[in-house]
Design a protein around this motif. Structure first.
Motif, short mmCIF file in Angstrom:
data_model
loop_
_atom_site.label_atom_id
_atom_site.label_comp_id
_atom_site.label_asym_id
_atom_site.label_seq_id
_atom_site.Cartn_x
_atom_site.Cartn_y
_atom_site.Cartn_z
N ASP A 1 -24.82 -59.08 13.02
CA ASP A 1 -24.85 -59.38 14.45
C ASP A 1 -24.82 -58.08 15.25
O ASP A 1 -24.70 -56.98 14.69
N GLU A 2 -24.91 -58.20 16.58
CA GLU A 2 -25.00 -57.01 17.43
C GLU A 2 -23.77 -56.13 17.31
O GLU A 2 -23.88 -54.90 17.30
N GLU A 3 -22.58 -56.75 17.22
CA GLU A 3 -21.36 -55.97 17.10
C GLU A 3 -21.33 -55.18 15.80
O GLU A 3 -20.91 -54.02 15.76
N GLU A 4 -21.78 -55.81 14.73
CA GLU A 4 -21.79 -55.13 13.43
C GLU A 4 -22.80 -53.98 13.43
O GLU A 4 -22.54 -52.91 12.88
N GLN A 5 -23.94 -54.20 14.05
CA GLN A 5 -24.93 -53.12 14.15
C GLN A 5 -24.37 -51.96 14.97
O GLN A 5 -24.53 -50.79 14.60
N LYS A 6 -23.72 -52.29 16.06
CA LYS A 6 -23.15 -51.25 16.92
C LYS A 6 -22.06 -50.47 16.17
O LYS A 6 -21.91 -49.26 16.35
N GLU A 7 -21.33 -51.17 15.30
CA GLU A 7 -20.22 -50.55 14.57
C GLU A 7 -20.71 -49.45 13.63
O GLU A 7 -20.06 -48.42 13.46
N ILE A 8 -21.87 -49.64 13.01
CA ILE A 8 -22.33 -48.66 12.02
C ILE A 8 -23.30 -47.62 12.60
O ILE A 8 -23.61 -46.63 11.93
N LEU A 9 -23.76 -47.83 13.82
CA LEU A 9 -24.64 -46.83 14.45
C LEU A 9 -23.85 -45.59 14.83
O LEU A 9 -22.73 -45.68 15.34
N TRP A 10 -24.42 -44.43 14.55
CA TRP A 10 -23.76 -43.19 14.91
C TRP A 10 -23.88 -42.94 16.41
O TRP A 10 -24.97 -43.07 16.98
N GLN A 11 -22.76 -42.56 17.00
CA GLN A 11 -22.77 -42.28 18.44
C GLN A 11 -23.64 -41.06 18.75
O GLN A 11 -24.33 -41.01 19.76
N VAL B 1 -34.40 -54.28 13.88
CA VAL B 1 -35.54 -54.98 13.26
C VAL B 1 -35.19 -55.43 11.84
O VAL B 1 -35.45 -56.57 11.45
N HIS B 2 -34.57 -54.55 11.08
CA HIS B 2 -34.35 -54.85 9.67
C HIS B 2 -33.02 -55.55 9.39
O HIS B 2 -32.82 -56.08 8.29
N ALA B 3 -32.13 -55.56 10.39
CA ALA B 3 -30.85 -56.27 10.24
C ALA B 3 -30.87 -57.62 10.92
O ALA B 3 -29.86 -58.34 10.90
N ALA B 4 -32.00 -58.00 11.50
CA ALA B 4 -32.11 -59.27 12.22
C ALA B 4 -31.75 -60.44 11.30
O ALA B 4 -32.27 -60.56 10.19
N GLY B 5 -30.82 -61.28 11.76
CA GLY B 5 -30.41 -62.43 10.97
C GLY B 5 -29.41 -62.10 9.88
O GLY B 5 -28.93 -63.00 9.18
N ALA C 1 -32.47 -40.77 1.57
CA ALA C 1 -31.48 -40.28 2.52
C ALA C 1 -32.03 -40.30 3.94
O ALA C 1 -31.33 -40.65 4.90
N ARG C 2 -33.30 -39.94 4.09
CA ARG C 2 -33.91 -39.95 5.41
C ARG C 2 -34.01 -41.38 5.95
O ARG C 2 -33.85 -41.62 7.14
N LEU C 3 -34.29 -42.33 5.05
CA LEU C 3 -34.36 -43.73 5.47
C LEU C 3 -33.01 -44.21 5.98
O LEU C 3 -32.93 -44.85 7.04
N VAL C 4 -31.93 -43.93 5.24
CA VAL C 4 -30.60 -44.36 5.66
C VAL C 4 -30.22 -43.67 6.96
O VAL C 4 -29.62 -44.30 7.86
N LEU C 5 -30.55 -42.40 7.10
CA LEU C 5 -30.26 -41.68 8.33
C LEU C 5 -30.92 -42.36 9.53
O LEU C 5 -30.31 -42.51 10.59
N ARG C 6 -32.17 -42.80 9.36
CA ARG C 6 -32.87 -43.48 10.45
C ARG C 6 -32.20 -44.80 10.80
O ARG C 6 -32.05 -45.14 11.99
N LEU C 7 -31.75 -45.54 9.78
CA LEU C 7 -31.06 -46.81 10.05
C LEU C 7 -29.78 -46.59 10.86
O LEU C 7 -29.44 -47.39 11.73
N LEU C 8 -29.08 -45.50 10.56
CA LEU C 8 -27.79 -45.25 11.22
C LEU C 8 -27.94 -44.58 12.58
O LEU C 8 -26.98 -44.56 13.36
N CYS C 9 -29.12 -44.04 12.86
CA CYS C 9 -29.32 -43.31 14.11
C CYS C 9 -30.26 -44.01 15.08
O CYS C 9 -30.22 -43.75 16.29
N ASP C 10 -31.14 -44.88 14.58
CA ASP C 10 -32.17 -45.52 15.40
C ASP C 10 -31.81 -46.99 15.59
O ASP C 10 -31.99 -47.81 14.69
N ALA C 11 -31.31 -47.32 16.78
CA ALA C 11 -30.84 -48.69 17.04
C ALA C 11 -31.96 -49.71 16.89
O ALA C 11 -31.75 -50.81 16.37
N ASP C 12 -33.16 -49.36 17.34
CA ASP C 12 -34.28 -50.31 17.26
C ASP C 12 -34.68 -50.54 15.81
O ASP C 12 -34.96 -51.68 15.40
#
Length: 688
Positions: A419-429, A412-416, A397-408
């Motif tokens: 895309d940027e729009e998809e990453q932005k879509e799932i990041l928590w504001q 790194v792990h979503a590279a390729g 759960a902590r790992l998923v939380l970091r993925l959704l909260c930490d853009a960097d």
């Protein structure tokens, strides 16, 4: 067909004889139950644990032998021309078998009722004039409540008797329904029986339109598999997965009525309930989170915690020191990574691998260490410290939380992959402070389940039934697939009824995500539940929601009741409900979710009581008020569908809305009234 008016008190009268056999069978079942209740286990149990286990088994057996007064103990009879298994050339006299929901025997052990799942019962469903399967006569019984009131014969071996549609079969199919879903064991059709009796080793996907009985087929397949492979499935477990709790409540009595009490039922959300779900996602974010690419994002994120060693490990034992150099540690770590085993399993293996390297050195020095020495070295503080640094624990759960909260971290792990729009879509504001404080959405819980499996293997069951599967995302399919990696699955659904933005596009794709790419896909196109006029009207939507899908062809002799009405006020919708309540059976008022409070108020003002989806109807309260979003999988004798345009407009896009409308139109078993104030969707216009 013989009916009560034909019955006499003469014991030679066929109907009287059959009633006598029913009474004798009920008495025999009662005796079987009493035999179990009177078992004395005091002298056969070694301790209280054994006694508790055995008593539980006895209690379950007693439940399974319950005689349900309003459920027929048997529904058919087979008269074989020859004894099953005998050489027909020998002229062995045929046997007579009564087919029912469970096995019943007399005091001598002779069968009085044969379980419908037994091989000898199969011709009841499969035999025909063209292929009688050595059956001379097939008799069907009609019941009123629990009383045997009629019978109907087919002489399958008599070429002079023309094949005819069974009136009792039609009556059973069309019988009004009040309460939860019931079994179809008396009405299983040959094409359904073939699926029901398919083997445990293989997985099956059933594409079936409304009213084709796919849910019932799936549940009866579970009952059959438990009969044919009881010991194995008792050990590995079975699970039925439905779309929501209302649906599960609706079907929950089917398996117990067949004597099966040990099957667990759950929704996908229940399976992945690692965290409390308190939030929601927009459609775009949910689609990305549900995409199969997220599995690789998570795999990369989990493996990123592994650190290649740069320092040696020094193990002190007594006066000796044993040094494992950094390059050897790196070789061990890379070998574990290359094996691509689960993170937690690899972490558990690492201290043993380091300890083994130390033991090799000990042996070279002339010592003779054994397994106890290796275990001791693996627990050495220096080894434990090295493992913690190289392969630290990961909390999913902590790992998923970091993925959704930490853009960097996500980038790194979503590279390729994203895309940027998809990453932005799932990041928590607004990043959450902790796992407990986070407002997790349903799709987040599925991601946590995936991460959990990457760390530690998910327990696999012997068989899983997945109903309304077309609405699952690829990641949800993976979550279900994890529960049957070493078992098989029965997948049930209808591509035309997919009502989520991520709905399944093809069964081949879905089965691939489930891990069952080799599953056999069967299609049911004969409609037994939905009247001809209703399914014909609803099928106008198919070219717009599922091009190429075969429309359901109703085999009902009764065309049913169908009408489209213009309503200028809610009082006219209520009047339509009152009209249908004058018929026997259940009534559903289905409407767009936003319309439910308004209609509830109108019903209350008219003095009409109503239930919510999944609540059990009674003779006094037979109307259920159903939000369109919860209508899937439910059936009612009569339905009033309010405002089709509002049902379509209540969804994020038109295609999903039209699919929701298709579902809502096909919930009626005997009659449908469509009421509308706004213009109907143009897709409902007849084809030109």
């Amino acid at each position: 067909m013989s009916t009560p008016s034909d019955a006499r008190t003469d014991p030679q009268d066929p109907l009287t004889r059959e009633r006598n056999h029913l009474g004798d069978s009920r008495a025999a079942l009662r005796a079987m139950r009493e035999d179990v209740e009177n078992l004395d286990i005091k002298d056969v149990t070694a301790n209280w644990v054994n006694a508790a286990v055995l008593q539980h088994q006895i209690d379950e057996r007693i439940k399974a032998l319950a005689d349900l007064s309003h459920t027929p103990l048997f529904f058919g009879r087979l008269d074989y021309l020859h004894a099953p298994g005998a050489d027909k050339a020998e002229g062995a006299e045929g046997e007579r078998f009564y087919i029912g929901r469970r096995h019943v025997h007399d005091a001598d052990g002779d069968p009085m009722v044969i379980d419908w799942r037994a091989p000898v019962s199969q011709p009841f469903y499969r035999a025909s004039k063209k292929n009688p399967l050595d059956v001379g006569l097939r008799r069907r019984f009609g019941y009123t409540g629990g009383d045997l009131t009629a019978y109907e014969d087919e002489h399958l071996s008599d070429p002079s008797e023309a094949a005819a549609t069974s009136k009792l079969l039609q009556q059973e199919i069309e019988r009004p329904r009040v309460g939860p879903m019931r079994d179809i064991v008396a009405t299983i059709q040959p094409e359904q029986d073939e699926i029901v009796r398919s083997g445990l080793a293989g997985s099956v996907c059933v594409q079936g339109g409304p009213g084709t009985g796919k849910t019932a087929v799936g549940l009866h397949r579970v009952a059959y598999l438990l009969y044919a492979h009881r010991e194995r499935l008792a050990r590995t477990g079975t699970l039925v997965i439905g779309p929501n709790s209302s649906f599960l409540h609706y079907i929950e009595q089917v398996l117990p009525a067949l004597g099966e009490l040990e099957v667990r039922q759950a929704t996908v959300d229940d399976l992945v309930a690692h965290v409390e779900v308190r939030g929601t996602d927009g459609a775009a974010a949910a689609v990305v989170k549900g995409d199969a690419r997220m599995a690789e994002v998570l795999r990369r994120a989990v493996r990123s915690h592994v650190n290649l060693p740069t320092e040696p490990v020094m193990v002190v034992r007594g006066s000796r020191r044993w040094r494992v150099p950094a390059y050897e540690l790196e070789s061990i770590v890379r070998e574990l990574l290359d094996r691509d085993i689960r993170y937690g399993a690899a972490r558990d293996a690492l201290p043993q691998r380091i300890a083994h390297a130390v033991l090799v050195q000990m042996e070279r020095a002339g010592e003779a260490p054994d397994d106890r020495v290796q275990d001791a070295v693996a627990r050495n503080p220096a080894v434990k410290a090295a493992v913690k640094a190289i392969w630290p624990p990961v909390e999913p759960a902590r790992l998923v939380l970091r993925l959704l909260c930490d853009a960097d971290f996500l980038a790194v792990h979503a590279a390729g992959l994203l895309d940027e729009e998809e990453q932005k879509e799932i990041l928590w504001q607004k990043p959450a402070r902790s796992v407990k404080a986070a407002r997790w959405a349903p799709a987040d819980a599925v991601l946590i389940d995936e991460a959990t499996d990457l760390v530690q293997r998910t327990h696999s069951l012997g068989h899983v039934v997945l109903d309304e599967a077309q609405d699952l995302s690829p990641m949800q399919y993976r979550a279900v697939g994890r529960r049957c990696t070493t078992g098989s699955a029965t997948v049930l659904g209808d591509l035309a009824q997919g009502t989520t933005p991520w709905a399944t596009r093809s069964w081949a794709e879905a089965l691939g995500h489930l891990g069952k790419a080799d599953a056999v896909v069967e299609e049911l196109t004969a409609g037994f539940r939905v009247p001809t006029d209703v399914i014909t009207y609803a099928s106008r939507l198919l070219p717009h929601i599922a091009p190429g899908l075969t429309p359901v062809a109703s085999v009902r002799e009764n065309p049913g009741f169908f009408e489209v009405r213009t309503a200028s006020a809610d009082s006219e919708v209520v009047a339509a409900c009152e009209e249908l309540l004058r018929h026997e059976g259940s009534v559903g008022l289905i409407a767009a979710d936003a319309r439910i409070p308004v209609l509830a108020e109108a019903l209350a003002a008219a003095g009409i009581s109503s239930l919510g989806p999944g609540e059990e109807t009674t003779p006094d309260t037979r109307l259920t008020l159903v939000p369109a979003s919860l209508a899937k999988g439910l059936e009612y004798d009569y339905v009033v569908l309010d405002e089709p345009r509002a049902v379509v407009d209540g969804e994020p896009d038109e295609r999903t809305g039209l699919r929701r409308l298709y579902v809502s139109l096909t919930r009626a078993v005997s009659g449908l009234i469509v009421t509308h104030t706004a213009p109907l969707p143009t897709q409902l216009a007849p084809a030109t």
